[in-house]
Design an enzyme around this catalytic site. Structure first.
Site, PDB file in Angstrom:
ATOM      1  N   GLY A 132       0.634  -1.038  -0.091  1.00 23.87           N
ATOM      2  CA  GLY A 132      -0.034   0.138  -0.168  1.00 23.87           C
ATOM      3  C   GLY A 132       0.681   1.314   0.005  1.00 23.87           C
ATOM      4  O   GLY A 132       0.347   2.235  -0.353  1.00 23.87           O
ATOM      5  N   GLU A 161       4.623   3.400   6.440  1.00 29.65           N
ATOM      6  CA  GLU A 161       3.124   2.509   6.150  1.00 29.65           C
ATOM      7  C   GLU A 161       2.197   3.576   5.704  1.00 29.65           C
ATOM      8  O   GLU A 161       2.519   4.625   5.807  1.00 29.65           O
ATOM      9  CB  GLU A 161       2.753   2.332   7.602  1.00 29.65           C
ATOM     10  N   ASP A 162       1.237   3.089   4.760  1.00 30.31           N
ATOM     11  CA  ASP A 162       0.304   3.690   4.237  1.00 30.31           C
ATOM     12  C   ASP A 162      -0.637   4.117   5.073  1.00 30.31           C
ATOM     13  O   ASP A 162      -1.250   5.250   5.273  1.00 30.31           O
ATOM     14  CB  ASP A 162      -0.460   3.008   3.237  1.00 30.31           C
ATOM     15  N   ASP A 190      -3.613   0.986  11.538  1.00 29.90           N
ATOM     16  CA  ASP A 190      -5.067   0.724  11.990  1.00 29.90           C
ATOM     17  C   ASP A 190      -4.904   0.196  13.683  1.00 29.90           C
ATOM     18  O   ASP A 190      -4.815   0.843  14.477  1.00 29.90           O
ATOM     19  CB  ASP A 190      -5.620  -0.315  10.986  1.00 29.90           C
ATOM     20  N   LYS A 200      -5.575   5.445  12.511  1.00 33.67           N
ATOM     21  CA  LYS A 200      -6.881   5.460  13.163  1.00 33.67           C
ATOM     22  C   LYS A 200      -6.614   5.420  14.580  1.00 33.67           C
ATOM     23  O   LYS A 200      -6.482   4.438  15.187  1.00 33.67           O
ATOM     24  CB  LYS A 200      -7.700   4.332  12.635  1.00 33.67           C
ATOM     25  N   VAL A 246     -10.786   2.638   4.447  1.00 36.42           N
ATOM     26  CA  VAL A 246     -10.419   3.758   3.271  1.00 36.42           C
ATOM     27  C   VAL A 246      -9.680   2.910   1.831  1.00 36.42           C
ATOM     28  O   VAL A 246      -9.048   2.062   2.176  1.00 36.42           O
ATOM     29  CB  VAL A 246      -9.659   5.063   3.486  1.00 36.42           C
ATOM     30  N   ASP A 306      -6.089  -0.396  -0.916  1.00 30.03           N
ATOM     31  CA  ASP A 306      -6.742  -1.184  -2.017  1.00 30.03           C
ATOM     32  C   ASP A 306      -8.019  -1.945  -1.195  1.00 30.03           C
ATOM     33  O   ASP A 306      -8.179  -1.775   0.198  1.00 30.03           O
ATOM     34  CB  ASP A 306      -6.111  -2.468  -2.377  1.00 30.03           C
ATOM     35  N   ARG A 322      -6.216   0.820  -5.958  1.00 26.26           N
ATOM     36  CA  ARG A 322      -4.800   1.332  -5.571  1.00 26.26           C
ATOM     37  C   ARG A 322      -4.406   2.466  -6.305  1.00 26.26           C
ATOM     38  O   ARG A 322      -4.000   3.337  -6.133  1.00 26.26           O
ATOM     39  CB  ARG A 322      -3.688   0.132  -5.736  1.00 26.26           C
TER      40      ARG A 322
HETATM   41  P1  5GP Z   1      -2.877  -3.119  11.224  1.00 23.75           P
HETATM   42  O1  5GP Z   1      -1.813  -4.052  11.232  1.00 23.75           O
HETATM   43  O2  5GP Z   1      -2.245  -1.759  11.732  1.00 23.75           O
HETATM   44  O3  5GP Z   1      -4.253  -2.995  11.623  1.00 23.75           O
HETATM   45  O4  5GP Z   1      -3.139  -2.690   9.602  1.00 23.75           O
HETATM   46  C1  5GP Z   1      -2.095  -2.484   8.790  1.00 23.75           C
HETATM   47  C2  5GP Z   1      -2.448  -2.912   7.352  1.00 23.75           C
HETATM   48  O5  5GP Z   1      -3.814  -3.006   7.147  1.00 23.75           O
HETATM   49  C3  5GP Z   1      -2.216  -1.502   6.508  1.00 23.75           C
HETATM   50  O6  5GP Z   1      -0.900  -1.607   5.871  1.00 23.75           O
HETATM   51  C4  5GP Z   1      -3.162  -1.997   5.234  1.00 23.75           C
HETATM   52  O7  5GP Z   1      -2.664  -2.877   4.363  1.00 23.75           O
HETATM   53  C5  5GP Z   1      -4.421  -2.641   6.059  1.00 23.75           C
HETATM   54  N1  5GP Z   1      -5.381  -1.594   6.394  1.00 23.75           N
HETATM   55  C6  5GP Z   1      -5.835  -1.268   7.659  1.00 23.75           C
HETATM   56  N2  5GP Z   1      -6.745  -0.173   7.549  1.00 23.75           N
HETATM   57  C7  5GP Z   1      -7.011  -0.091   6.267  1.00 23.75           C
HETATM   58  C8  5GP Z   1      -8.125   0.652   5.522  1.00 23.75           C
HETATM   59  O8  5GP Z   1      -8.800   1.449   6.009  1.00 23.75           O
HETATM   60  N3  5GP Z   1      -8.028   0.583   4.157  1.00 23.75           N
HETATM   61  C9  5GP Z   1      -7.202  -0.190   3.410  1.00 23.75           C
HETATM   62  N4  5GP Z   1      -7.397  -0.360   2.204  1.00 23.75           N
HETATM   63  N5  5GP Z   1      -6.196  -1.200   4.189  1.00 23.75           N
HETATM   64  C10 5GP Z   1      -6.338  -1.078   5.293  1.00 23.75           C
END
Ligand code: 5GP
Length: 176
Positions: free
Chosen positions: A46, A100-101, A104, A132, A154, A160, A166
Protein backbone atom coordinates in the site's frame (compact mmCIF):
# COMPACT_ATOMS: atom_id res chain seq x y z
CA UNK A 1 -18.39 8.07 -5.52
CA UNK A 2 -16.61 4.91 -6.74
CA UNK A 3 -17.69 1.27 -6.81
CA UNK A 4 -15.16 -1.49 -6.18
CA UNK A 5 -16.42 -5.07 -6.22
CA UNK A 6 -19.66 -4.98 -4.19
CA UNK A 7 -19.03 -1.78 -2.21
CA UNK A 8 -19.34 1.94 -2.79
CA UNK A 9 -16.92 4.51 -1.48
CA UNK A 10 -17.36 8.24 -1.11
CA UNK A 11 -14.88 11.08 -1.30
CA UNK A 12 -12.60 11.53 1.71
CA UNK A 13 -9.32 13.31 0.79
CA UNK A 14 -8.67 15.20 -2.45
CA UNK A 15 -5.39 15.15 -4.35
CA UNK A 16 -4.58 18.61 -3.01
CA UNK A 17 -5.27 17.58 0.57
CA UNK A 18 -3.05 14.50 0.20
CA UNK A 19 -0.32 16.64 -1.34
CA UNK A 20 -0.43 19.02 1.64
CA UNK A 21 -0.23 16.13 4.12
CA UNK A 22 2.73 14.58 2.28
CA UNK A 23 4.48 17.97 2.02
CA UNK A 24 4.13 18.52 5.77
CA UNK A 25 5.65 15.11 6.46
CA UNK A 26 8.49 15.81 4.01
CA UNK A 27 9.17 19.19 5.66
CA UNK A 28 9.50 17.52 9.05
CA UNK A 29 11.77 14.77 7.73
CA UNK A 30 13.93 17.29 5.83
CA UNK A 31 14.36 19.24 9.06
CA UNK A 32 14.88 16.29 11.42
CA UNK A 33 17.36 14.53 9.13
CA UNK A 34 19.40 17.52 7.98
CA UNK A 35 23.00 16.37 7.54
CA UNK A 36 21.91 12.72 7.71
CA UNK A 37 21.09 10.23 4.98
CA UNK A 38 18.03 8.25 6.08
CA UNK A 39 16.94 4.96 4.56
CA UNK A 40 13.22 4.97 3.82
CA UNK A 41 11.84 1.48 4.34
CA UNK A 42 8.44 1.24 2.69
CA UNK A 43 5.96 -1.45 3.72
CA UNK A 44 4.42 -3.00 0.61
CA UNK A 45 2.03 -3.00 -1.09
CA UNK A 46 0.00 0.00 0.00
CA UNK A 47 2.81 2.49 0.64
CA UNK A 48 4.28 2.66 -2.87
CA UNK A 49 2.38 5.77 -4.06
CA UNK A 50 2.84 7.66 -0.81
CA UNK A 51 6.58 6.95 -0.76
CA UNK A 52 7.00 7.95 -4.39
CA UNK A 53 5.44 11.35 -3.67
CA UNK A 54 7.19 11.77 -0.31
CA UNK A 55 10.59 11.01 -1.77
CA UNK A 56 10.16 13.63 -4.51
CA UNK A 57 9.64 16.22 -1.78
CA UNK A 58 12.75 15.26 0.21
CA UNK A 59 15.67 17.59 -0.34
CA UNK A 60 18.11 15.66 1.86
CA UNK A 61 20.07 12.67 0.53
CA UNK A 62 18.08 9.50 1.18
CA UNK A 63 18.00 5.82 0.31
CA UNK A 64 15.03 3.56 -0.39
CA UNK A 65 14.13 -0.07 0.16
CA UNK A 66 10.83 -1.93 0.43
CA UNK A 67 9.78 -4.77 2.72
CA UNK A 68 6.78 -6.96 3.23
CA UNK A 69 5.65 -8.76 6.36
CA UNK A 70 5.02 -12.44 5.70
CA UNK A 71 3.33 -14.71 8.27
CA UNK A 72 3.45 -18.46 8.32
CA UNK A 73 2.55 -21.14 10.86
CA UNK A 74 5.55 -22.33 12.79
CA UNK A 75 5.70 -25.40 14.99
CA UNK A 76 2.91 -25.77 17.53
CA UNK A 77 5.00 -24.19 20.27
CA UNK A 78 5.90 -21.21 18.12
CA UNK A 79 2.44 -20.45 16.71
CA UNK A 80 2.46 -17.78 14.02
CA UNK A 81 5.91 -16.73 12.85
CA UNK A 82 6.55 -13.41 11.17
CA UNK A 83 9.30 -12.78 8.71
CA UNK A 84 10.41 -9.73 6.78
CA UNK A 85 10.88 -10.35 3.11
CA UNK A 86 12.49 -8.17 0.48
CA UNK A 87 15.10 -6.45 2.62
CA UNK A 88 17.87 -6.09 0.09
CA UNK A 89 20.21 -3.77 1.93
CA UNK A 90 22.02 -3.73 5.24
CA UNK A 91 20.54 -1.54 7.96
CA UNK A 92 23.80 -1.39 9.90
CA UNK A 93 24.54 2.10 11.14
CA UNK A 94 21.65 3.62 9.14
CA UNK A 95 18.95 6.06 10.17
CA UNK A 96 15.93 3.99 9.19
CA UNK A 97 12.39 5.36 8.75
CA UNK A 98 9.76 2.62 8.37
CA UNK A 99 6.90 4.02 6.28
CA UNK A 100 3.36 2.62 6.23
CA UNK A 101 0.34 3.70 4.24
CA UNK A 102 -2.03 3.31 7.17
CA UNK A 103 -1.84 2.23 10.80
CA UNK A 104 -5.06 0.65 12.03
CA UNK A 105 -4.55 -1.69 15.00
CA UNK A 106 -0.80 -1.17 14.74
CA UNK A 107 -0.17 -4.94 14.64
CA UNK A 108 1.70 -4.85 11.32
CA UNK A 109 4.11 -2.07 12.18
CA UNK A 110 4.46 -3.43 15.71
CA UNK A 111 5.67 -6.77 14.33
CA UNK A 112 7.98 -5.07 11.83
CA UNK A 113 9.40 -2.95 14.63
CA UNK A 114 10.03 -6.08 16.72
CA UNK A 115 11.82 -7.76 13.81
CA UNK A 116 13.98 -4.70 13.14
CA UNK A 117 14.85 -3.89 16.70
CA UNK A 118 17.83 -6.27 16.79
CA UNK A 119 19.34 -4.80 13.62
CA UNK A 120 22.30 -2.52 14.22
CA UNK A 121 20.52 0.61 12.99
CA UNK A 122 21.75 4.02 14.10
CA UNK A 123 18.14 5.08 14.66
CA UNK A 124 14.70 3.67 13.92
CA UNK A 125 11.62 5.82 13.33
CA UNK A 126 8.09 5.02 12.16
CA UNK A 127 5.97 7.11 9.81
CA UNK A 128 2.53 6.68 8.32
CA UNK A 129 0.33 8.62 5.96
CA UNK A 130 -2.85 7.78 7.90
CA UNK A 131 -3.57 6.55 11.41
CA UNK A 132 -6.85 5.52 13.07
CA UNK A 133 -6.53 6.68 16.69
CA UNK A 134 -9.79 5.00 17.73
CA UNK A 135 -8.28 1.60 16.90
CA UNK A 136 -4.57 2.17 17.53
CA UNK A 137 -3.85 2.02 21.24
CA UNK A 138 -0.44 3.65 21.41
CA UNK A 139 1.49 0.38 21.81
CA UNK A 140 4.54 2.19 20.44
CA UNK A 141 5.50 5.67 19.33
CA UNK A 142 4.67 6.74 15.79
CA UNK A 143 7.13 9.52 14.96
CA UNK A 144 5.51 10.84 11.78
CA UNK A 145 1.72 10.83 11.34
CA UNK A 146 0.32 12.43 8.18
CA UNK A 147 -3.30 12.54 9.24
CA UNK A 148 -5.48 10.90 11.87
CA UNK A 149 -8.72 9.57 10.43
CA UNK A 150 -11.94 8.04 11.79
CA UNK A 151 -12.29 4.28 12.05
CA UNK A 152 -13.68 3.63 8.56
CA UNK A 153 -12.24 1.61 5.70
CA UNK A 154 -10.46 3.77 3.11
CA UNK A 155 -9.20 3.06 -0.42
CA UNK A 156 -7.20 4.82 -3.11
CA UNK A 157 -3.72 6.33 -3.36
CA UNK A 158 -2.14 2.89 -3.03
CA UNK A 159 -4.71 1.45 -0.64
CA UNK A 160 -6.88 -1.38 -1.94
CA UNK A 161 -10.15 -3.11 -1.34
CA UNK A 162 -9.53 -6.73 -2.33
CA UNK A 163 -6.78 -5.61 -4.74
CA UNK A 164 -8.84 -2.90 -6.43
CA UNK A 165 -8.65 0.86 -5.99
CA UNK A 166 -4.89 1.31 -5.58
CA UNK A 167 -4.75 3.42 -8.75
CA UNK A 168 -7.23 6.06 -7.54
CA UNK A 169 -5.58 9.48 -7.13
CA UNK A 170 -7.80 10.45 -4.21
CA UNK A 171 -8.74 8.66 -1.01
CA UNK A 172 -12.29 7.36 -0.55
CA UNK A 173 -14.13 6.08 2.49
CA UNK A 174 -16.53 3.14 2.66
CA UNK A 175 -20.09 4.48 2.43
CA UNK A 176 -22.27 3.32 5.30
P1 5GP B 1 -2.87 -2.88 11.17
O1 5GP B 1 -1.89 -4.01 11.30
O2 5GP B 1 -2.30 -1.57 11.66
O3 5GP B 1 -4.20 -3.17 11.79
O4 5GP B 1 -3.21 -2.71 9.65
C1 5GP B 1 -2.21 -2.48 8.76
C2 5GP B 1 -2.53 -2.86 7.35
O5 5GP B 1 -3.92 -3.20 7.16
C3 5GP B 1 -2.27 -1.69 6.45
O6 5GP B 1 -0.93 -1.69 6.02
C4 5GP B 1 -3.24 -1.92 5.34
O7 5GP B 1 -2.67 -2.78 4.41
C5 5GP B 1 -4.41 -2.60 6.00
N1 5GP B 1 -5.45 -1.62 6.38
C6 5GP B 1 -5.78 -1.17 7.59
N2 5GP B 1 -6.79 -0.28 7.54
C7 5GP B 1 -7.10 -0.15 6.22
C8 5GP B 1 -8.05 0.65 5.50
O8 5GP B 1 -8.85 1.45 6.02
N3 5GP B 1 -8.04 0.51 4.14
C9 5GP B 1 -7.20 -0.33 3.49
N4 5GP B 1 -7.30 -0.37 2.17
N5 5GP B 1 -6.31 -1.10 4.13
C10 5GP B 1 -6.25 -1.00 5.48
Amino acid sequence: MVKLHDKTFSHFLTEDEIDTIVQELADRINKDYTGKQPLLLGVLNGSFMFISDLMKKLTIDCELSFIKLASYSGTESQGEVNELIGLSTTLDNKDVIVLEDIIDTGNTVGKIFELLKDEKTKSLAIGTLLLKPDVFKDQFKVDYIGQEIPDAFVVGYGLDYDQLGRNLKEIYQLSS
